[in-house]
Design a protein around this motif. Structure first.
Motif, PDB file in Angstrom:
ATOM      1  N   UNK A 246      -3.389  -4.796  -4.685  1.00 22.64           N
ATOM      2  CA  UNK A 246      -4.041  -3.835  -3.806  1.00 22.64           C
ATOM      3  C   UNK A 246      -3.263  -3.821  -2.488  1.00 22.64           C
ATOM      4  N   UNK A 247      -3.059  -2.647  -1.926  1.00 22.28           N
ATOM      5  CA  UNK A 247      -2.311  -2.518  -0.674  1.00 22.28           C
ATOM      6  C   UNK A 247      -3.223  -1.979   0.429  1.00 22.28           C
ATOM      7  N   UNK A 248      -3.174  -2.587   1.598  1.00 25.87           N
ATOM      8  CA  UNK A 248      -3.874  -2.074   2.764  1.00 25.87           C
ATOM      9  C   UNK A 248      -3.018  -1.060   3.485  1.00 25.87           C
ATOM     10  N   UNK A 249      -3.654  -0.043   4.034  1.00 26.02           N
ATOM     11  CA  UNK A 249      -2.944   1.036   4.714  1.00 26.02           C
ATOM     12  C   UNK A 249      -3.645   1.333   6.034  1.00 26.02           C
ATOM     13  N   UNK A 250      -2.892   1.290   7.129  1.00 17.41           N
ATOM     14  CA  UNK A 250      -3.431   1.632   8.448  1.00 17.41           C
ATOM     15  C   UNK A 250      -3.192   3.126   8.660  1.00 17.41           C
ATOM     16  N   UNK A 251      -4.228   3.922   8.460  1.00 18.13           N
ATOM     17  CA  UNK A 251      -4.087   5.386   8.497  1.00 18.13           C
ATOM     18  C   UNK A 251      -4.433   5.921   9.880  1.00 18.13           C
TER      19      UNK A 251
END
Length: 386
Positions: A246-251
């Motif tokens: 799973x990858x975290x993304x700072x949007x």
């Protein structure tokens, strides 16, 4: 107390339903009630606006601070609870207070604080995220390089012992896999610690080896790691090419260019991308600066930066990230909501009671206006306005 929530649309985690009501009681969802049916033993009916949307409460696995509190500076139960309360205003009903690279004593204080806060019913504290200190000295970002180091036996025993102290809670550790031996990775995971790759210079091959061992995550994809090159894909390339983590993304539109966010979504299997805030103390306040390890962080034009312009966390809350997933990436609302609730629940191994609206799941809910601002939340069935 049994309550029947009526009038709003309901996003179950899969689809949006019209004309249904939600029965909650004893902190759980009891039923999704079809039109024309009145369930028995309803104590209170709550009429909601027809244009509003009930959705699973947001989950944030990377929260450094909020409400004027930085977990590194206030590693206490009160600090963790204040951060959770600040983010609840933005729809987050569960989070991991995150302590970045610091002294061993500060890490131990933060762990003890998280254990106590997570034990409080309705706290919204799900455990703890250690972002460092076992990271690459070449990819520290805003972390203090004085405290970067490799783990020793005391570290492994301390972190490995935390899951047993926090029944039902989660311990997440971001590390650079080139800086930690396989035996240590396996020992931590066997103890119940969730591992994530981040702040790393590792080769793509080393990152895939870590995934093979069982490392589950990639922390703030693209950030604090080398860029992708055709013959040196690096950690980000490994994350895009391997379907397991799973990858975290700072949007926020600052940490990652929208085109690169779209590329990640196109490359990754559905369900393996999560929104994270990487939030700092200014969230929920009008502060224009704060202190981190003796350095001033400035709030400028939607960014948090050191004096030299280095990004230092994000000026972001989760409902804004959800809106940005639509406007910057072009995702449907349902997928944006899943990235803020269902997918992090699956990453944390909590999808059997969080991330969906279904009978038996926790009554942790967010009520959204048509413009996707937060009207309020329920945590364990208890309402709090935003």
């Amino acid at each position: 107390m049994r309550q029947l929530l009526t009038g709003a649309r309901i996003f179950t985690g899969e689809t949006i339903l019209d004309g249904r009501s939600l029965l909650v009681g004893d902190g759980r969802i009891l039923d999704i009630v079809a039109p024309g049916r009145t369930p028995p033993e309803v104590v209170r009916t709550v009429a909601l606006e027809a244009g509003d949307l009930l959705a699973p409460g947001f989950l944030d696995i990377q929260v450094n601070g909020g409400g004027g509190v930085l977990f590194n500076e206030k590693p206490t139960p009160e600090g963790a609870l204040a951060i959770a309360a600040a983010h609840r205003r933005f729809g987050t009903t569960g989070l991991l207070p995150t302590i970045i690279t610091d002294t061993p004593d500060r890490h131990r204080a933060a762990a003890g604080a998280a254990v106590k806060a997570a034990a409080q019913p309705g706290s919204g504290v799900l455990g703890i995220h250690f972002e460092g200190p076992f990271i690459s000295p070449q990819r520290v970002g805003a972390h203090d390089p004085r405290f970067v180091r490799a783990p020793d036996e005391d570290d492994l025993a301390f972190i490995g012992g935390l899951p047993a102290r926090m029944p039902g809670g989660r311990v997440l550790l971001t590390l650079a896999p080139e800086c930690v031996e396989d035996a240590a990775l396996s020992r931590l995971m066997a103890a119940g610690v969730i591992l994530s790759v981040g702040h790393t210079m590792a080769s793509a091959e080393r990152v895939v080896e870590a995934f093979d061992l069982g490392v589950r995550g990639v922390t703030h994809l693209y950030n604090a790691m080398p860029g992708i090159a055709n013959r040196q894909p690096g950690p980000a390339g490994a994350a895009l090419g391997d379907g397991r983590p799973w990858c975290g993304l700072i949007a926020d539109g600052h940490h990652v260019h929208p085109l690169m966010m779209r590329a990640a979504l196109a490359a990754r299997p559905r369900g393996r991308m999560m929104l994270v805030t990487d939030a700092m103390p200014p969230t929920g306040t009008d502060a224009d600066r704060f202190e981190l390890n003796g350095r001033t962080i400035y709030r400028r034009d939607g960014r948090l930066v050191l004096a030299d312009g280095t990004l230092a966390g994000a000026d972001l809350d989760m409902v804004t990230a959800v809106r940005n997933a639509g406007t910057l990436i072009g995702l449907p609302l349902e997928e944006s909501l899943r990235m803020a609730s269902l997918y992090p629940a699956e990453f944390l191994g909590m999808a059997d009671e969080r991330g969906r609206i279904a009978p038996g799941w926790r009554a942790d809910l967010v009520l959204l206006r048509p413009d996707l601002t937060v009207k309020g939340t329920w945590v364990e069935g208890e309402w709090r306005g935003a």
